[in-house]
Design an enzyme around this catalytic site. Structure first.
Site, PDB file in Angstrom:
ATOM      1  N   PHE A  17       0.797  -1.381  -0.113  1.00 20.69           N
ATOM      2  CA  PHE A  17      -0.166   0.188   0.431  1.00 20.69           C
ATOM      3  C   PHE A  17       0.830   0.844   0.211  1.00 20.69           C
ATOM      4  CE2 PHE A  17      -1.697  -3.195   2.365  1.00 20.69           C
ATOM      5  CZ  PHE A  17      -3.051  -3.830   1.253  1.00 20.69           C
ATOM      6  N   GLY A  42       4.312  -1.064  10.485  1.00 18.01           N
ATOM      7  CA  GLY A  42       3.503  -1.690   9.176  1.00 18.01           C
ATOM      8  C   GLY A  42       4.478  -2.364   8.202  1.00 18.01           C
ATOM      9  N   SER A  48       6.582  -0.868   1.667  1.00 16.61           N
ATOM     10  CA  SER A  48       7.696   0.959   2.429  1.00 16.61           C
ATOM     11  C   SER A  48       8.830   0.559   3.079  1.00 16.61           C
ATOM     12  CB  SER A  48       6.978   1.447   3.044  1.00 16.61           C
ATOM     13  OG  SER A  48       6.114  -0.079   4.742  1.00 16.61           O
ATOM     14  N   ASP A  67       5.579  -5.575  13.044  1.00 15.98           N
ATOM     15  CA  ASP A  67       4.170  -5.840  12.055  1.00 15.98           C
ATOM     16  C   ASP A  67       4.361  -7.429  12.931  1.00 15.98           C
ATOM     17  OD1 ASP A  67       1.838  -7.176  10.692  1.00 15.98           O
ATOM     18  OD2 ASP A  67       2.912  -5.096   9.608  1.00 15.98           O
ATOM     19  N   GLY A  71      -2.118  -8.722   9.371  1.00 15.68           N
ATOM     20  CA  GLY A  71      -2.722  -8.120   9.630  1.00 15.68           C
ATOM     21  C   GLY A  71      -3.442  -7.328   9.897  1.00 15.68           C
ATOM     22  N   ASP A 137       2.471   3.779   9.954  1.00 13.96           N
ATOM     23  CA  ASP A 137       1.401   2.769   9.300  1.00 13.96           C
ATOM     24  C   ASP A 137       1.167   1.681   9.201  1.00 13.96           C
ATOM     25  OD1 ASP A 137       0.024   3.166   7.479  1.00 13.96           O
ATOM     26  OD2 ASP A 137       1.867   2.230   5.558  1.00 13.96           O
ATOM     27  N   HIS A 140      -4.955   1.827  10.888  1.00 14.05           N
ATOM     28  CA  HIS A 140      -5.250   2.660  11.447  1.00 14.05           C
ATOM     29  C   HIS A 140      -6.402   2.941  12.066  1.00 14.05           C
ATOM     30  CE1 HIS A 140      -2.623   3.324   8.312  1.00 14.05           C
ATOM     31  NE2 HIS A 140      -2.856   4.044   7.293  1.00 14.05           N
ATOM     32  N   HIS A 165       1.501   8.005   7.200  1.00 15.91           N
ATOM     33  CA  HIS A 165       0.959   8.176   5.989  1.00 15.91           C
ATOM     34  C   HIS A 165      -0.879   7.644   5.973  1.00 15.91           C
ATOM     35  CE1 HIS A 165       0.423   4.930   2.544  1.00 15.91           C
ATOM     36  NE2 HIS A 165       0.770   6.026   1.778  1.00 15.91           N
TER      37      HIS A 165
HETATM   38  N1  SAH Z   1       3.513   0.365   4.767  1.00 14.21           N
HETATM   39  C1  SAH Z   1       2.920  -1.039   4.346  1.00 14.21           C
HETATM   40  C2  SAH Z   1       1.838  -1.016   4.601  1.00 14.21           C
HETATM   41  C3  SAH Z   1       1.102  -1.655   6.202  1.00 14.21           C
HETATM   42  S1  SAH Z   1      -0.596  -1.793   6.389  1.00 14.21           S
HETATM   43  C4  SAH Z   1       3.176  -1.142   2.456  1.00 14.21           C
HETATM   44  O1  SAH Z   1       4.260  -0.507   2.517  1.00 14.21           O
HETATM   45  O2  SAH Z   1       2.493  -1.967   2.223  1.00 14.21           O
HETATM   46  C5  SAH Z   1      -0.666  -1.777   7.967  1.00 14.21           C
HETATM   47  C6  SAH Z   1      -0.264  -3.136   8.876  1.00 14.21           C
HETATM   48  O3  SAH Z   1      -0.156  -2.646  10.149  1.00 14.21           O
HETATM   49  C7  SAH Z   1       0.207  -4.468   8.794  1.00 14.21           C
HETATM   50  O4  SAH Z   1       0.714  -5.498   7.931  1.00 14.21           O
HETATM   51  C8  SAH Z   1      -0.356  -4.522   9.855  1.00 14.21           C
HETATM   52  O5  SAH Z   1      -0.574  -6.402  10.266  1.00 14.21           O
HETATM   53  C9  SAH Z   1      -0.044  -4.158  10.543  1.00 14.21           C
HETATM   54  N2  SAH Z   1      -0.589  -4.258  11.758  1.00 14.21           N
HETATM   55  C10 SAH Z   1      -1.496  -3.193  12.593  1.00 14.21           C
HETATM   56  N3  SAH Z   1      -2.061  -3.414  13.877  1.00 14.21           N
HETATM   57  C11 SAH Z   1      -0.827  -3.866  14.304  1.00 14.21           C
HETATM   58  C12 SAH Z   1      -0.235  -3.904  15.534  1.00 14.21           C
HETATM   59  N4  SAH Z   1      -1.063  -3.635  16.817  1.00 14.21           N
HETATM   60  N5  SAH Z   1       1.099  -3.616  15.541  1.00 14.21           N
HETATM   61  C13 SAH Z   1       2.458  -4.840  15.055  1.00 14.21           C
HETATM   62  N6  SAH Z   1       1.265  -4.537  13.093  1.00 14.21           N
HETATM   63  C14 SAH Z   1       0.517  -4.197  13.229  1.00 14.21           C
HETATM   64 MG    MG Z   2      -0.270   3.087   4.363  1.00 12.09          MG
END
Ligand code: SAH
Ligand code: MG
Length: 212
Positions: A17, A42, A48, A67, A71, A137, A140, A165
């Site tokens: 993303f 994230g 990223s 992470d 997800g 990131d 959300h 982000h």
């Molecule tokens: N930066 C990434 C997109 C991140 S999407 C890119 O470039 O594509 C958001 C991520 O946050 C997901 O992979 C999800 O597993 C992670 N996430 C959500 N809540 C979380 C938490 N409490 N602890 C760790 N990771 C988390």
């Molecule tokens: Mg993002």
């Protein structure tokens, strides 16, 4: 060692993303970081991390890529960002860790990008190293995003770069929390904006006290 252009090309083919213009901006902002301890919250499949990793490699910085790899809410079955290919037959859950590892291996960034596998809220109290760059990131949702903001941004040194982000001023374009957090950060006397690209905002920490 891969060149920056090779890493950008690899990022284009990596699931995730991060639009390429924002990824390139991520790289540029990261090059401005004053110190060498960086963290992204994230990671997903490492997209990223390739842009940030390209800058980290150039600067000799370490990028912690955090992470739990299962997800966010919007990635689960039935939601728009669900991806069947990422389901682990072992337990039927999403698991982006194998793909993340392959991404980092293919990019030859294993000495630069370090995976931190676990929930942000579990890791936060143990991560005491001050950060020179923090890319925000993760989840959300309102509660999750505010909790992460409150627990992780105090670790940023004065002069540290705070990259947010998915900041969407128009609610029609996306969820509120990143935008609200961005506004809150700017309205505090702790951060100053230094740049933007698409939904990415770059702030720098200008004051030391807590987050109020
Ligand atoms: N930066 C990434 C997109 C991140 S999407 C890119 O470039 O594509 C958001 C991520 O946050 C997901 O992979 C999800 O597993 C992670 N996430 C959500 N809540 C979380 C938490 N409490 N602890 C760790 N990771 C988390
Ligand atoms: Mg993002």
């Amino acid at each position: 060692m891969k060149t920056t252009d090779e890493l950008f090309a690899l990022a284009e083919t990596t699931k995730g993303f991060m639009p390429s213009d924002e990824g390139r901006a991520l790289y540029q902002f990261a090059l401005e970081a004053k110190g060498l301890t960086w963290l992204e919250l994230g990671a997903w499949c490492g997209k990223s991390a390739l842009y940030l990793g390209a800058a980290a490699q150039e600067r000799g910085a370490a990028l912690f890529s955090l992470d739990h790899h299962h997800g966010s809410e919007e990635n689960q079955r039935g939601w728009i960002y669900f991806d069947e290919e990422l389901v682990d037959p072992f337990d039927g859950r999403l698991n982006t860790l194998p793909t993340w590892q392959q991404t980092i291996a293919r990019a030859e960034l294993e000495q630069t990008v370090i995976g931190l596998v676990g929930a942000a809220e579990v890791i936060a109290p143990h991560f005491v190293q001050p950060l020179d760059l923090f890319f925000f990131d993760g989840g959300h949702g309102h509660e999750v995003a505010w909790r992460d903001y409150r627990t992780w941004t105090p670790k940023l040194r004065v002069g540290g770069i705070f990259l947010i982000h998915d900041v969407f001023p128009d609610p029609a374009d996306g969820g509120r929390p990143p935008f609200e957090i961005y506004e809150h950060a700017l309205n505090s006397d702790l951060f100053r904006e230094v740049g933007a690209q698409g939904s990415l905002r770059a702030l720098v920490r200008i004051n030391a006290p807590g987050l109020g």
